[in-house]
Design a protein around this motif. Structure first.
Motif: not given
Length: 573
Positions: A553-573
């Motif tokens: 199982x892949x998991x970023x920011x263990x143990x939260x398994x929550x992260x956002x692509x920093x390259x596109x973090x400011x991209x509006x919906x």
């Protein structure tokens, strides 16, 4: 000294241009679940797709282009390998038609050769951006045995699995959609396990030790399955850049724009590198859950589905514009297609349809061999080789892509295996008028549901249907998907002429026409010969391969398994 280096650099650059000019660039656009009736150049007048239509007007439109399967994982396998997916072990003998977890051991075997690997032998720079859905790891999280970078791609930005209904905000589950009685089944399994343990122990058939073991298994298995399906978003909504998890869960509203930007940047890098390139843009549109950026939300008269088609077409247009801008257009083959037909059973939370439209063709995604699930909107452009506005009505296949581009790239295809695809460039250029496929075999899982026959004379194309989907009585649809195991074998196969009756409405009267009887015998003989050519391979769809494995199982920011692509973090919906 500086002048010498400038001259040398100029010579090297010119050499690169000359060297690469003999090898075309390749751009592949693969839509997900797009119906043949959703696209303007295939007859849709209510949903604008000007950029896909542009490829058709500047190249060829393939009206009889077929996938090897009406569901995505096996279909994508055959696109990449040029072979029926049964030869790779990526077909099912049970109810699960696709890979359901990122952390499963199933995937494209390493002994298969992809079109990207062939491109690498000829010096190409390669990238896949978007949906993969052909596995990630086998035994350990770090082995990445099925990963795109181990199948010929230099760069990967996208989903190792797929987009799922669970990733949205509606509370819907793809598991419950496929199997509405999931919760009841798990509860009944748990209760049955308890009762069986008690009865067997009371009757003296098992000891106390085995009763505890049996009870533990009866309790843990339903609980584990319940936990897995209730947490599909946590487990599967994962984005990778090469081998690294960069986002979890995925922000769907900006996904198409990010894929497009990654494609544009890849093309920009190739301008600097002076190297032939192969770009595989594998869109997640129009697979649910459907979300678009605010620039497309509400623009279509077909709701969220139409918005997604329009955003997909916009992404295609951005890439075509970049090819123009950097001078690549005249030396680039562009191929647009879909992995299977539209999903006609797909609905919104309120029950309204959000699946694709398959035009005059019967059925849709997962329906086995009916053409609505396997005949896909396909256009190809290659300036100087394919005349603008060409229409190809002959049967062709996604499997044909590999041998076609292999010949264009001057790459020898593997000689140690059966290759089912055929080079379709002679058809696209008009050098040949007849499909190189005399027979095509249409699988649902491991079973052939139909055979297609293109006689070597005349213009007819015949289809012999052996199995029919397990439709709801009186309807041409299933509950959510048509499981291959629920199909019905016809006591008498039905023969259709797909030229005069493309909707498969009226079977031909075989019993009263000797020529049709001869055709059926010929097709059944071809079926036997094909089946004899299929050798056993490891079953990627074995239940143990498909099961969720915690250690994969892949998991970023263990143990939260929550992260956002920093390259596109400011991209509006």
């Amino acid at each position: 000294m500086n002048i010498r280096w400038m001259v040398l650099s100029l010579c090297i650059g010119l050499y690169g241009v000359v060297f690469s000019s003999g090898l075309p660039n390749i751009v592949i656009f693969l839509a997900d679940d797009l119906g043949i009736g959703d696209v303007g150049c295939f007859g849709n007048t209510t949903l604008p797709t000007p950029n896909i239509d542009r490829i058709a007007s500047e190249g060829a439109r393939l009206t009889h282009h077929l996938t090897s399967s009406s569901v995505c994982t096996p279909s994508r396998t055959s696109l990449l390998t040029g072979r029926y997916p049964i030869r790779s072990g990526l077909v099912t003998s049970h109810l699960l038609p696709v890979i359901l977890f990122v952390a499963s051991a199933a995937g494209l075997p390493n002994n298969e050769t992809t079109f990207a690997e062939l491109a690498k032998t000829q010096g190409y720079s390669t990238a896949v951006i978007g949906k993969w859905h052909l596995g990630m790891s086998c035994s350990t999280y770090q082995d990445f045995c099925h990963h795109p970078l181990n199948h010929g791609f230099d760069y990967f930005y996208g989903l190792p699995l797929t987009n799922l209904k669970d990733f949205g905000n509606s509370g819907e589950s793809v598991v419950v959609s496929q199997m509405p009685a999931t919760n009841m089944t798990l509860v009944m399994s748990f209760v049955l396990g308890l009762l069986s343990s008690a009865v067997l122990h009371r009757k003296g058939f098992i000891s106390t030790k085995f009763t505890v073991l049996f009870l533990g298994l009866s309790t843990c298995l339903p609980l584990a399955l319940y936990t897995a399906y209730k947490n599909i978003t946590l487990l599967n909504s994962v984005m990778l850049k090469d081998f690294n998890v960069i986002e979890q869960p995925i922000r769907l509203d900006s996904l198409t724009r990010r894929f497009t930007q990654e494609g544009l940047e890849f093309i920009e890098r190739q301008k600097r590198n002076q190297q032939p390139f192969l770009l595989f843009l594998s869109w997640t549109h129009v697979h649910t859950y459907l979300m678009t950026g605010s620039g497309f939300s509400g623009r279509s008269q077909h709701g969220r589905y139409g918005d997604a088609v329009m955003e997909l077409d916009w992404g295609v247009g951005q890439i075509l514009t970049a090819l123009d801008k950097h001078g690549f257009t005249n030396n680039t083959m562009v191929y647009f297609t879909s992995d299977n037909g539209g999903h006609i059973e797909e609905t919104e939370e309120d029950g309204s349809r959000v699946g694709g439209y398959n035009g005059i063709y019967k059925g849709g995604k997962t329906h086995g061999a009916v053409d609505g699930g396997i005949r896909v909107p396909t256009v190809v452009r290659y300036p100087g080789r394919i005349k603008p506005g060409r229409v190809v009505d002959e049967p062709t296949s996604l499997m044909d892509f590999l041998p076609t581009v292999a010949n264009l790239m001057k790459a020898p295809v593997p000689s140690d295996r059966v290759l089912d695809g055929k080079d379709m460039m002679p058809l696209l250029t008009g050098e040949e008028r007849l499909s190189r496929h005399e027979f095509l075999f249409h699988y649902c899982g491991k079973t052939i549901h139909a055979i297609r026959y293109r006689p070597r004379q005349g213009s007819d194309v015949f289809k012999l249907v052996l199995w029919t989907p397990g439709y709801i009585p009186g309807q041409m649809r299933c509950e959510f998907v048509c499981f291959c195991g629920h199909a019905t074998r016809l006591s008498t196969p039905q023969l259709y002429n797909m030229v005069s009756d493309p909707g498969e409405l009226t079977p031909l009267n075989v019993t009263q026409h000797a020529e049709y009887q001869d055709i059926v015998r010929l097709m059944l003989k071809a079926l036997e010969e094909h089946q004899a050519s299929v050798t056993p391979v490891p079953d990627q769809y074995a239940i143990m391969n498909l099961m969720w494995r915690p250690w994969l199982q892949p998991c970023c920011n263990f143990p939260y398994c929550s992260c956002q692509d920093p390259k596109y973090a400011s991209l509006e919906p």
